[in-house]
Motif scaffolding. Structure first.
Motif, PDB file in Angstrom:
ATOM      1  N   ILE A   1       0.534  -1.248   0.009  1.00 45.02           N
ATOM      2  CA  ILE A   1       0.007   0.195  -0.268  1.00 45.02           C
ATOM      3  C   ILE A   1       0.606   1.438   0.211  1.00 45.02           C
ATOM      4  CG2 ILE A   1      -1.678   1.482   1.111  1.00 45.02           C
ATOM      5  CD1 ILE A   1      -2.618  -0.931   2.602  1.00 45.02           C
ATOM      6  N   ALA A   2       2.527   1.285   0.680  1.00 40.15           N
ATOM      7  CA  ALA A   2       2.767   2.068   1.090  1.00 40.15           C
ATOM      8  C   ALA A   2       3.286   2.588  -0.657  1.00 40.15           C
ATOM      9  CB  ALA A   2       3.462   2.445   1.302  1.00 40.15           C
TER      10      ALA A   2
ATOM     11  N   LEU B   1      -2.530  10.123   0.519  1.00 38.83           N
ATOM     12  CA  LEU B   1      -2.077   9.576   1.933  1.00 38.83           C
ATOM     13  C   LEU B   1      -3.641   9.203   2.448  1.00 38.83           C
ATOM     14  CD1 LEU B   1      -0.542   9.956   4.616  1.00 38.83           C
ATOM     15  CD2 LEU B   1      -0.249  11.852   4.601  1.00 38.83           C
ATOM     16  N   LYS B   2      -5.058  10.339   2.813  1.00 44.10           N
ATOM     17  CA  LYS B   2      -5.589   9.602   2.876  1.00 44.10           C
ATOM     18  C   LYS B   2      -6.085   8.479   2.210  1.00 44.10           C
ATOM     19  CE  LYS B   2     -11.001  11.012   2.434  1.00 44.10           C
ATOM     20  NZ  LYS B   2     -11.128  10.086   1.919  1.00 44.10           N
ATOM     21  N   GLU B   3      -6.274   8.738   1.302  1.00 42.93           N
ATOM     22  CA  GLU B   3      -6.271   6.950   0.461  1.00 42.93           C
ATOM     23  C   GLU B   3      -5.712   5.857   0.949  1.00 42.93           C
ATOM     24  OE1 GLU B   3      -7.121   8.071  -3.815  1.00 42.93           O
ATOM     25  OE2 GLU B   3      -7.974   9.279  -3.241  1.00 42.93           O
ATOM     26  N   ALA B   4      -4.274   5.898   0.939  1.00 42.84           N
ATOM     27  CA  ALA B   4      -3.255   4.949   1.371  1.00 42.84           C
ATOM     28  C   ALA B   4      -3.652   4.889   2.932  1.00 42.84           C
ATOM     29  CB  ALA B   4      -1.958   5.793   1.242  1.00 42.84           C
ATOM     30  N   LEU B   5      -4.015   6.015   4.164  1.00 40.38           N
ATOM     31  CA  LEU B   5      -3.762   5.428   5.309  1.00 40.38           C
ATOM     32  C   LEU B   5      -5.567   4.963   5.445  1.00 40.38           C
ATOM     33  CD1 LEU B   5      -2.980   8.484   7.434  1.00 40.38           C
ATOM     34  CD2 LEU B   5      -1.509   6.316   6.803  1.00 40.38           C
ATOM     35  N   GLU B   6      -7.310   4.974   4.523  1.00 36.19           N
ATOM     36  CA  GLU B   6      -8.196   4.414   4.786  1.00 36.19           C
ATOM     37  C   GLU B   6      -7.472   2.783   4.067  1.00 36.19           C
ATOM     38  OE1 GLU B   6     -11.209   8.118   3.429  1.00 36.19           O
ATOM     39  OE2 GLU B   6     -10.554   6.623   2.087  1.00 36.19           O
ATOM     40  N   GLU B   7      -6.576   2.592   3.678  1.00 35.90           N
ATOM     41  CA  GLU B   7      -7.168   1.109   3.181  1.00 35.90           C
ATOM     42  C   GLU B   7      -5.821   0.661   3.562  1.00 35.90           C
ATOM     43  OE1 GLU B   7      -5.147  -1.280  -1.143  1.00 35.90           O
ATOM     44  OE2 GLU B   7      -5.574   1.426  -1.097  1.00 35.90           O
TER      45      GLU B   7
ATOM     46  N   PRO C   1      -8.261   1.029  10.232  1.00 39.27           N
ATOM     47  CA  PRO C   1      -8.619   1.926  11.434  1.00 39.27           C
ATOM     48  C   PRO C   1      -7.132   2.466  12.341  1.00 39.27           C
ATOM     49  CG  PRO C   1      -9.701  -0.406  11.902  1.00 39.27           C
ATOM     50  CD  PRO C   1      -8.941  -0.438  10.121  1.00 39.27           C
ATOM     51  N   LEU C   2      -6.652   1.453  12.602  1.00 38.08           N
ATOM     52  CA  LEU C   2      -5.610   1.521  13.280  1.00 38.08           C
ATOM     53  C   LEU C   2      -4.453   2.828  12.553  1.00 38.08           C
ATOM     54  CD1 LEU C   2      -4.163   1.507  16.041  1.00 38.08           C
ATOM     55  CD2 LEU C   2      -2.653  -0.513  15.118  1.00 38.08           C
ATOM     56  N   ALA C   3      -4.462   2.823  11.130  1.00 38.88           N
ATOM     57  CA  ALA C   3      -3.550   3.768  10.740  1.00 38.88           C
ATOM     58  C   ALA C   3      -4.273   4.887  11.158  1.00 38.88           C
ATOM     59  CB  ALA C   3      -3.242   3.035   9.305  1.00 38.88           C
ATOM     60  N   ILE C   4      -5.798   5.124  10.580  1.00 39.66           N
ATOM     61  CA  ILE C   4      -6.671   6.562  10.657  1.00 39.66           C
ATOM     62  C   ILE C   4      -6.450   6.514  11.677  1.00 39.66           C
ATOM     63  CG2 ILE C   4      -8.537   7.064  10.397  1.00 39.66           C
ATOM     64  CD1 ILE C   4      -9.432   4.614   8.439  1.00 39.66           C
TER      65      ILE C   4
ATOM     66  N   PRO D   1     -18.673  -2.711   9.836  1.00 37.63           N
ATOM     67  CA  PRO D   1     -18.211  -4.173  10.437  1.00 37.63           C
ATOM     68  C   PRO D   1     -16.904  -4.751  10.280  1.00 37.63           C
ATOM     69  CG  PRO D   1     -19.432  -3.508   7.974  1.00 37.63           C
ATOM     70  CD  PRO D   1     -19.064  -2.747   9.095  1.00 37.63           C
ATOM     71  N   ASP D   2     -17.092  -5.772  11.126  1.00 39.01           N
ATOM     72  CA  ASP D   2     -15.591  -7.035  10.542  1.00 39.01           C
ATOM     73  C   ASP D   2     -14.267  -6.434  11.267  1.00 39.01           C
ATOM     74  OD1 ASP D   2     -17.100  -8.603   9.664  1.00 39.01           O
ATOM     75  OD2 ASP D   2     -16.549  -7.867   8.434  1.00 39.01           O
ATOM     76  N   LEU D   3     -14.747  -5.858  12.778  1.00 35.46           N
ATOM     77  CA  LEU D   3     -12.987  -4.483  12.741  1.00 35.46           C
ATOM     78  C   LEU D   3     -11.927  -5.034  13.864  1.00 35.46           C
ATOM     79  CD1 LEU D   3     -14.900  -0.038  13.649  1.00 35.46           C
ATOM     80  CD2 LEU D   3     -13.224  -1.385  11.608  1.00 35.46           C
ATOM     81  N   LYS D   4     -12.624  -5.667  14.666  1.00 37.88           N
ATOM     82  CA  LYS D   4     -12.329  -6.306  15.679  1.00 37.88           C
ATOM     83  C   LYS D   4     -10.851  -7.656  14.968  1.00 37.88           C
ATOM     84  CE  LYS D   4     -12.553  -9.291  20.349  1.00 37.88           C
ATOM     85  NZ  LYS D   4     -13.155  -9.940  20.939  1.00 37.88           N
ATOM     86  N   GLN D   5     -11.054  -7.891  14.524  1.00 34.33           N
ATOM     87  CA  GLN D   5      -9.865  -9.040  14.127  1.00 34.33           C
ATOM     88  C   GLN D   5      -9.021  -7.856  13.194  1.00 34.33           C
ATOM     89  OE1 GLN D   5     -11.310 -11.958  11.082  1.00 34.33           O
ATOM     90  NE2 GLN D   5      -9.434 -12.334  10.304  1.00 34.33           N
ATOM     91  N   GLN D   6      -9.379  -6.621  12.266  1.00 37.30           N
ATOM     92  CA  GLN D   6      -8.394  -5.879  11.591  1.00 37.30           C
ATOM     93  C   GLN D   6      -7.589  -5.379  12.569  1.00 37.30           C
ATOM     94  OE1 GLN D   6      -9.786  -3.400   8.614  1.00 37.30           O
ATOM     95  NE2 GLN D   6     -11.624  -4.761   8.947  1.00 37.30           N
ATOM     96  N   LEU D   7      -8.074  -4.793  13.852  1.00 43.69           N
ATOM     97  CA  LEU D   7      -7.552  -4.326  14.685  1.00 43.69           C
ATOM     98  C   LEU D   7      -6.793  -4.752  15.635  1.00 43.69           C
ATOM     99  CD1 LEU D   7     -10.080  -1.645  16.397  1.00 43.69           C
ATOM    100  CD2 LEU D   7      -8.424  -0.994  15.107  1.00 43.69           C
TER     101      LEU D   7
END
Length: 539
Positions: free
Chosen positions: A14-15, A58-64, A67-70, A156-162
């Protein structure tokens, strides 16, 4: 072993795809970060990227990235003094302009969370989101009695990502602690663990609802801040009173409406210290997307507190320590500051406290002699962390959330009114708080409030005393047994030592005789008799 290695490869992709290496000129970067930029362009995704000139990369990269990056981007968005304008503009959008999720998913989550059909719950529900952020998005609606509300819905499905990203962050923290003394002094791993729990708690909107109700009670009738009323809540849904206002960063609106920005900034500072010291319950996520200001009907409008998911609390001891430290800084008494830190057990033994006081005076002294617009607050904090590393100071993790909030407050205050005299405003508040908390009258009142508990405990004293004596008796019996066993072992060791000495002495005599008198060697029976005699003595 590196956790979630495939996730790290994905973040690298992504970076590279968004060419984040081109955001800041290389000459403006610290030397230690330049190899990281070279690593980004090595990924094949960078070779054919179409985002080199994308103004929102930068905004689009952090979104992708998730949530932690945001969240990290939101934290940086308050630092206008540190972030270049073209980068800051993208970070500000992360406060409430993140890509929303599907309206069908939003409606389904509302009905599942509140156990009712949408038409039963609301007279009107607006499909277009009012705002979307890292954890949730917000829709406007109206209740059947006509009250305007906002409906907050978690993604939805946030916990697993975090959990996955925090595993990586935890591993990085451990690497820093292994290699950097400053990281160990700051307890980076504990800070990450605390922040992980804080963010995961943010997924449960019942906790945010309780926090909002609690803060609303503290500021009920306040002329400085208003907290909206919560109408309904569940784990994934919260329905709250709709407010009319603008973000604290909207200085153009304040100027257009002739709102006194100095008064607004001073009230914000008073609210912060009131939360920390009077209520011991402070808003710990104070980016502009969460702090609004009323825009109707007053030259001195109130603040509006939103998103009370991340709140901070301190122990009474830490409260007093922070208050005394701030007062020491305000009074320019850095020896007193070191004494306070020492009493808090943050300084290791044998530390040169005079040298530490000189370093603190050199670093922190400018904070009380210059206006906020001339201070590099973040730079001063970096220097303080360096002092902590060199003098091996132990900074408790529970204070890091307060430190993070102070960074937010300082950033917001600088934008709102750069000439704000933070120390002049804070000193009387702190003096009064310390005076109230060491007051004999207050201590007596506290004793009187706890008197029923003391009396109840007193009734249990005979039982507790008997239990303690029985425990002590058992412990004494066990200790007596251990002492007897140790004495027996000591006697055995002494006997063994004595025998070894006698045996060694006899053998030395035999060897001496053998050397001096060769005829002795020719008499094996005599040698055997001596050995047998020695063995009998040793027995």
């Amino acid at each position: 072993m590196i956790p979630h290695f495939s996730r790290l490869i994905e973040l690298w992709r992504i970076a590279a795809y968004y060419r984040l290496d081109t955001l800041i000129a290389k000459e403006h970067l610290p030397a230690k970060l330049k190899p990281l930029l070279k690593l980004i362009v090595l990924h094949p995704a960078a070779w054919s990227s179409k985002h080199l000139n994308n103004p929102l990369k930068l905004k689009e990269a952090l979104e992708e990235m998730g949530p932690l990056a945001i969240k990290m981007g939101q934290l940086l968005s308050t630092r206008r003094d540190l972030i270049p304008p073209q980068v800051l503009q993208q970070l500000v959008m992360l406060q409430d302009q993140v890509k929303p999720f599907s309206i069908d998913v939003a409606k389904a989550r509302i009905q599942d969370g509140l156990k009712a059909e949408l038409d039963t719950l609301f007279k009107r529900f607006d499909d277009k989101p009012l705002a979307a952020a890292s954890i949730a998005q917000v829709h406007t609606a109206a209740l059947h009695d006509g009250r305007e509300v906002v409906v907050k819905i978690t993604r939805p499905d946030l916990k697993q990502q975090l959990v996955r990203d925090f595993d990586i962050l935890k591993w990085l923290g451990q690497q820093f602690e292994f290699r950097l003394e400053a990281a160990r002094a700051l307890h980076i791993s504990e800070i990450i663990a605390n922040y992980r729990q804080t963010i995961l708690n943010e997924l449960d909107l019942t906790l945010e609802a309780d926090n909002t109700r609690r803060m609303r009670k503290y500021f009920e009738g306040s002329p400085m801040m208003y907290v909206p009323e919560v109408y309904m809540d569940s784990v994934d849904i919260m329905v709250v009173e709709r407010i009319i206002g603008v973000p604290i960063s909207d200085t153009e609106t304040f100027d257009r409406l002739n709102i006194d920005r100095r008064v607004l900034a001073e009230n914000g500072l008073k609210i912060f210290f009131t939360q920390v010291f009077r209520d011991n319950f402070f808003h710990a996520d104070m980016h502009p997307g969460n702090i609004f200001v009323e825009t109707l009907g007053s030259k001195h409008p109130r603040y509006i507190a939103l998103d009370c998911a991340i709140m901070g609390e301190l122990s009474k001891r830490d409260q007093m320590t922070v208050a005394r430290m701030l007062l020491s800084v305000m009074n320019g008494d850095f020896l007193q500051l070191i004494q306070v830190v020492h009493q808090a057990d943050w300084i290791p033994p044998n530390t040169d406290q005079d040298a530490l006081a000189r370093e603190m005076r050199r670093t922190v002294g400018p904070m009380i002699s210059k206006p906020m617009n001339e201070l590099d607050f973040a730079g001063i904090l970096v220097q303080i962390m360096d002092i902590a590393r060199r003098f091996r100071l132990e900074i408790p993790p529970q204070l890091m959330l307060l430190l993070k909030t102070l960074v937010h407050v300082e950033g917001l205050g600088t934008d709102l009114y750069p000439q704000l005299d933070i120390w002049k405003l804070a000193q009387p508040i702190l003096n009064q708080w310390v005076k109230d908390n060491v007051s004999p009258i207050k201590n007596f009142k506290q004793f009187r409030q706890n008197l029923p508990e003391f009396l109840f405990t007193a009734q249990q004293l005979p039982t507790l005393l008997i239990d303690s004596l029985n425990g002590l008796k058992s412990q004494n019996a066990w200790q007596d047994k251990q002492v007897r066993e140790l004495q027996t072992l000591r006697t055995q060791l002494e006997q063994q030592q004595k025998r070894s000495w006698i045996f060694g002495s006899l053998m030395a005599i035999l060897l001496s005789i053998a050397i001096v008198s060769p005829w002795f060697i020719a008499t094996p029976l005599i040698v055997l008799a001596c050995i047998i005699a020695s063995w009998r003595v040793l027995r």
